[in-house]
Design a protein around this motif. Structure first.
Motif, PDB file in Angstrom:
ATOM      1  N   ARG A  27      -5.110   0.757   6.321  1.00 19.78           N
ATOM      2  CA  ARG A  27      -5.945   0.274   5.211  1.00 19.78           C
ATOM      3  C   ARG A  27      -5.338   0.620   3.864  1.00 19.78           C
ATOM      4  O   ARG A  27      -5.322  -0.208   2.952  1.00 19.78           O
ATOM      5  CB  ARG A  27      -7.343   0.882   5.304  1.00 19.78           C
ATOM      6  N   GLU A  28      -4.836   1.837   3.738  1.00 17.59           N
ATOM      7  CA  GLU A  28      -4.197   2.253   2.485  1.00 17.59           C
ATOM      8  C   GLU A  28      -2.959   1.421   2.198  1.00 17.59           C
ATOM      9  O   GLU A  28      -2.711   1.029   1.062  1.00 17.59           O
ATOM     10  CB  GLU A  28      -3.835   3.744   2.537  1.00 17.59           C
ATOM     11  N   ARG A  29      -2.181   1.135   3.235  1.00 19.23           N
ATOM     12  CA  ARG A  29      -0.989   0.304   3.066  1.00 19.23           C
ATOM     13  C   ARG A  29      -1.379  -1.098   2.600  1.00 19.23           C
ATOM     14  O   ARG A  29      -0.777  -1.658   1.680  1.00 19.23           O
ATOM     15  CB  ARG A  29      -0.209   0.226   4.384  1.00 19.23           C
TER      16      ARG A  29
ATOM     17  N   ARG B 264      -2.388  -1.052  -1.067  1.00 21.18           N
ATOM     18  CA  ARG B 264      -1.216  -0.964  -1.944  1.00 21.18           C
ATOM     19  C   ARG B 264      -0.545  -2.323  -2.056  1.00 21.18           C
ATOM     20  O   ARG B 264      -0.128  -2.730  -3.138  1.00 21.18           O
ATOM     21  CB  ARG B 264      -0.240   0.075  -1.414  1.00 21.18           C
ATOM     22  N   GLU B 265      -0.426  -3.030  -0.920  1.00 20.88           N
ATOM     23  CA  GLU B 265       0.230  -4.337  -0.933  1.00 20.88           C
ATOM     24  C   GLU B 265      -0.584  -5.352  -1.736  1.00 20.88           C
ATOM     25  O   GLU B 265      -0.015  -6.181  -2.440  1.00 20.88           O
ATOM     26  CB  GLU B 265       0.434  -4.839   0.485  1.00 20.88           C
ATOM     27  N   GLU B 266      -1.903  -5.295  -1.638  1.00 19.94           N
ATOM     28  CA  GLU B 266      -2.767  -6.218  -2.386  1.00 19.94           C
ATOM     29  C   GLU B 266      -2.716  -5.935  -3.879  1.00 19.94           C
ATOM     30  O   GLU B 266      -2.852  -6.837  -4.693  1.00 19.94           O
ATOM     31  CB  GLU B 266      -4.200  -6.124  -1.889  1.00 19.94           C
ATOM     32  N   GLY B 267      -2.528  -4.673  -4.231  1.00 18.10           N
ATOM     33  CA  GLY B 267      -2.486  -4.284  -5.632  1.00 18.10           C
ATOM     34  C   GLY B 267      -1.184  -4.613  -6.326  1.00 18.10           C
ATOM     35  O   GLY B 267      -1.092  -4.666  -7.541  1.00 18.10           O
TER      36      GLY B 267
END
Length: 69
Positions: free
Chosen positions: A60-62, A65-68
């Protein structure tokens, strides 16, 4: 250390404390080692589930980060 190794270590500790409990002369020592053995056994059973939860959290954290980016 892999999950399997960690679970095996907990099982080994549980067996060790069960053996100590059987050999204990004092009731309080016997109860302490029995309780500790049960805790190690319970922890060994929870390791795979906890690992799966941590992996999902990392994923989820990855994704965040990718969406941001």
């Amino acid at each position: 250390m892999t999950d399997e190794q960690l679970a095996a270590m907990h099982r080994l500790l549980a067996e060790y404390h069960r053996r100590l409990a059987k050999e204990a002369v004092l009731d309080v020592v016997q109860q302490y080692n029995s309780d500790l053995a049960q805790r190690f056994s319970d922890e060994a059973a929870l390791i795979p589930g906890r690992t799966a939860i941590v992996e999902r959290l990392h994923e989820r954290e990855r994704q965040k980060r990718e969406e941001g980016e």
